[in-house]
Scaffold this motif. Structure first.
Motif, mmCIF file in Angstrom:
data_model
loop_
_atom_site.group_PDB
_atom_site.id
_atom_site.type_symbol
_atom_site.label_atom_id
_atom_site.label_comp_id
_atom_site.label_asym_id
_atom_site.label_seq_id
_atom_site.Cartn_x
_atom_site.Cartn_y
_atom_site.Cartn_z
ATOM 1 N N ALA A 131 42.074 42.329 40.476
ATOM 2 C CA ALA A 131 40.882 43.195 40.519
ATOM 3 C C ALA A 131 41.026 44.324 39.494
ATOM 4 O O ALA A 131 40.062 44.675 38.800
ATOM 5 C CB ALA A 131 40.696 43.762 41.926
ATOM 6 N N ILE A 132 42.249 44.860 39.359
ATOM 7 C CA ILE A 132 42.478 45.923 38.372
ATOM 8 C C ILE A 132 42.305 45.372 36.949
ATOM 9 O O ILE A 132 41.664 46.005 36.108
ATOM 10 C CB ILE A 132 43.892 46.537 38.540
ATOM 11 C CG1 ILE A 132 43.996 47.276 39.886
ATOM 12 C CG2 ILE A 132 44.204 47.489 37.390
ATOM 13 C CD1 ILE A 132 45.379 47.831 40.169
ATOM 14 N N VAL A 133 42.857 44.186 36.692
ATOM 15 C CA VAL A 133 42.717 43.589 35.354
ATOM 16 C C VAL A 133 41.221 43.430 35.040
ATOM 17 O O VAL A 133 40.768 43.746 33.931
ATOM 18 C CB VAL A 133 43.442 42.223 35.250
ATOM 19 C CG1 VAL A 133 43.188 41.582 33.892
ATOM 20 C CG2 VAL A 133 44.943 42.383 35.489
ATOM 21 N N GLY A 134 40.460 42.965 36.029
ATOM 22 C CA GLY A 134 39.018 42.810 35.838
ATOM 23 C C GLY A 134 38.379 44.141 35.474
ATOM 24 O O GLY A 134 37.533 44.219 34.573
ATOM 25 N N TYR A 135 38.826 45.212 36.135
ATOM 26 C CA TYR A 135 38.252 46.520 35.836
ATOM 27 C C TYR A 135 38.670 47.024 34.457
ATOM 28 O O TYR A 135 37.849 47.559 33.696
ATOM 29 C CB TYR A 135 38.633 47.546 36.913
ATOM 30 C CG TYR A 135 37.937 48.847 36.667
ATOM 31 C CD1 TYR A 135 36.567 48.952 36.884
ATOM 32 C CD2 TYR A 135 38.620 49.939 36.149
ATOM 33 C CE1 TYR A 135 35.895 50.128 36.603
ATOM 34 C CE2 TYR A 135 37.951 51.119 35.862
ATOM 35 C CZ TYR A 135 36.584 51.202 36.093
ATOM 36 O OH TYR A 135 35.921 52.349 35.798
ATOM 37 N N VAL A 136 39.950 46.806 34.110
ATOM 38 C CA VAL A 136 40.444 47.217 32.788
ATOM 39 C C VAL A 136 39.609 46.528 31.689
ATOM 40 O O VAL A 136 39.272 47.141 30.671
ATOM 41 C CB VAL A 136 41.951 46.881 32.629
ATOM 42 C CG1 VAL A 136 42.386 46.963 31.172
ATOM 43 C CG2 VAL A 136 42.798 47.811 33.504
ATOM 44 N N ARG A 137 39.230 45.267 31.920
ATOM 45 C CA ARG A 137 38.399 44.541 30.957
ATOM 46 C C ARG A 137 37.097 45.298 30.669
ATOM 47 O O ARG A 137 36.641 45.368 29.534
ATOM 48 C CB ARG A 137 38.071 43.139 31.487
ATOM 49 C CG ARG A 137 39.176 42.120 31.276
ATOM 50 C CD ARG A 137 39.558 42.074 29.826
ATOM 51 N NE ARG A 137 40.398 40.950 29.477
ATOM 52 C CZ ARG A 137 41.174 40.936 28.393
ATOM 53 N NH1 ARG A 137 41.229 41.969 27.579
ATOM 54 N NH2 ARG A 137 41.897 39.885 28.106
ATOM 55 N N THR A 138 36.495 45.862 31.722
ATOM 56 C CA THR A 138 35.211 46.543 31.524
ATOM 57 C C THR A 138 35.381 47.807 30.681
ATOM 58 O O THR A 138 34.428 48.257 30.044
ATOM 59 C CB THR A 138 34.553 46.942 32.862
ATOM 60 O OG1 THR A 138 35.367 47.942 33.501
ATOM 61 C CG2 THR A 138 34.404 45.757 33.796
ATOM 62 N N LEU A 139 36.590 48.371 30.649
ATOM 63 C CA LEU A 139 36.805 49.615 29.885
ATOM 64 C C LEU A 139 36.670 49.368 28.385
ATOM 65 O O LEU A 139 36.432 50.293 27.619
ATOM 66 C CB LEU A 139 38.192 50.207 30.199
ATOM 67 C CG LEU A 139 38.420 50.675 31.639
ATOM 68 C CD1 LEU A 139 39.856 51.117 31.839
ATOM 69 C CD2 LEU A 139 37.458 51.811 31.995
ATOM 70 N N HIS A 140 36.899 48.116 27.954
ATOM 71 C CA HIS A 140 36.662 47.799 26.547
ATOM 72 C C HIS A 140 35.577 46.733 26.400
ATOM 73 O O HIS A 140 35.613 45.905 25.487
ATOM 74 C CB HIS A 140 37.966 47.410 25.820
ATOM 75 C CG HIS A 140 38.815 46.420 26.574
ATOM 76 N ND1 HIS A 140 39.763 46.808 27.485
ATOM 77 C CD2 HIS A 140 38.858 45.072 26.556
ATOM 78 C CE1 HIS A 140 40.358 45.729 27.992
ATOM 79 N NE2 HIS A 140 39.816 44.664 27.444
#
Ligand code: HEC
Ligand code: HEC
Length: 338
Positions: A125-134
């Motif tokens: 879930a965190i990786v998914g969120y990190v993706r949205t940051l870029h």
């Protein structure tokens, strides 16, 4: 005729709409969870939007500074699995003569691991969120991974059951034979244990695989430290060893576990956790040992992750913290400087 078909199409469109809502609902649930976890465990270093010097801890950290997670041209070169592996890895001792570290391996001590703190599901879930940051999206199929683990567990269970049956049959055969012989000879005959040693070893191996599969499946949805109680350590050391251990602990503190990314000693170090200058006076060794091994066991919501310290490493780090005995800061004085 035409009207009926339109009605059917309407119903299909309605169904698709509902399906999209359900699927979208799950996706945004994951998104919300990822955002929440990021805010709790990452934001102090990486910042709300992942940008440089945005997190309150950014400027007090030793080099290298936390990575800019909003930079698509750099972050876009990482696969989802690579980001996952950074967040969920074993810490490596970067001291000269420490662990072997591959050329492409990420091993910055001050980027903590969350492998021992969060479930695999939470890390995805965190990786998914990190993706949205870029401005990207998670491609990795998390549900498939979950199914893989469940299938692997089932297969390991079947293999173990089979190995157990084979072992039990071999053992029974050996004891039946011993019984027959003792009847014939009219005296006790030992069971030939060597005759089923191979089956016994195979069963033990299958049990090990089963335990590993069970652990992997559990860690997908459950935090690894949950319910794990750290036993009271034996912290007695010979006086001549204490200094050596503390020296080793000091290296581990900075070069392996990056404690300095979050804690300060003197002027140096991060501000996420309390300053440790006076840890040697203030804190009890046994308490510190159990804390660093599994902080969540004492305080479930703490921002300090469990960093996977071995017993030996934890002991050395405790010895080091015991040496931190800075003088009490001068109480602020109102008198003008003379
Ligand atoms: C104590 C500060 C700190 C915390 C907390 C922290 N990071 Fe980091 N992070 C760093 C540092 C330092 C680096 C290394 C920068 C470099 O290599 O130039 C880094 C690097 C990264 C990288 C890039 C890895 C690579 O291969 O270059 C990612 C992705 C990342 N962090 C994600 C996260 C996530 C997600 C969290 C929360 C679960 C998190 N970080 C928590 C300090 C932190
Ligand atoms: C990502 C940041 C982070 C890292 C990395 C980290 N800590 Fe912490 N630490 C904290 C926070 C935050 C607290 C405060 C605990 C709380 O109340 O939640 C804390 C608390 C502590 C305490 C208790 C301090 C007190 O005065 O009560 C000790 C001791 C400690 N950490 C040692 C370590 C050691 C040793 C390491 C490295 C092995 C380490 N920490 C790594 C964030 C971190």
């Amino acid at each position: 005729m035409k009207a009926a078909r339109l009605q059917v199409m309407g119903a299909v469109a309605g169904l698709i709409g509902i399906w999209a809502l359900v699927a979208g609902g799950c996706a945004s649930e994951q998104q919300r969870k990822g955002q929440e976890l990021y805010a709790h465990y990452c934001l102090h270093c990486h910042g709300e939007h992942g940008r440089q010097n945005e997190g309150f801890n950014w400027s007090s950290m030793p080099d290298p500074k936390p990575k800019d997670l909003s930079n698509k041209s750099e972050m876009g070169t990482f696969k989802d699995e690579e980001i996952f592996n950074t967040i969920s890895r074993d810490m490596k001792d970067t001291s000269p003569g420490g662990d072997k570290i591959g050329d492409d391996e990420f091993a910055v001590p001050t980027m903590p691991t969350f492998k021992y703190t969060l479930s695999e599901d939470e890390i995805w879930a965190i990786v998914g969120y990190v993706r949205t940051l870029h401005g990207m999206k998670l491609e990795f199929k998390v549900e498939e991974r979950k199914k893989e683990l469940a299938d692997a567990l089932q297969a390991a269970q079947a293999k173990f059951d089979q190995a157990k049956q084979t072992y039990e049959a071999a053992e029974k055969k050996a004891s039946d034979e011993a019984e027959k012989k003792s009847e014939a000879l009219k005296k006790d005959v030992d069971v030939d244990e060597a005759s089923y040693a191979k089956e016994q070893a195979a069963m033990a191996l299958a049990k090990k695989d089963l335990d590993a599969a069970q652990l992997a499946a559990n860690n997908f949805s459950t935090r690894p430290g949950k319910g794990v109680n750290v036993a009271r350590p034996d912290l007695t050391v010979k006086p001549e060893q204490a200094a050596q251990l503390a020296e080793a602990g000091k290296k581990l503190y900075s070069n392996k576990y990056g404690c300095n990314g979050c804690h300060s000693v003197g002027e140096e170090g991060g501000k996420v956790g309390p300053a440790l200058d006076r840890a040697g006076f203030r804190l009890n060794g046994t308490w510190v040992y159990r804390w660093v091994k599994n902080p969540q066991a004492m305080k479930p919501e703490t921002r300090m992750p469990a960093l996977g310290l071995s017993d030996a490493d934890a002991k050395a780090v405790v010895m080091y913290l015991g040496t931190l005995r800075a003088a009490k800061p001068e109480p602020p004085s109102n008198k003008p400087a003379s």
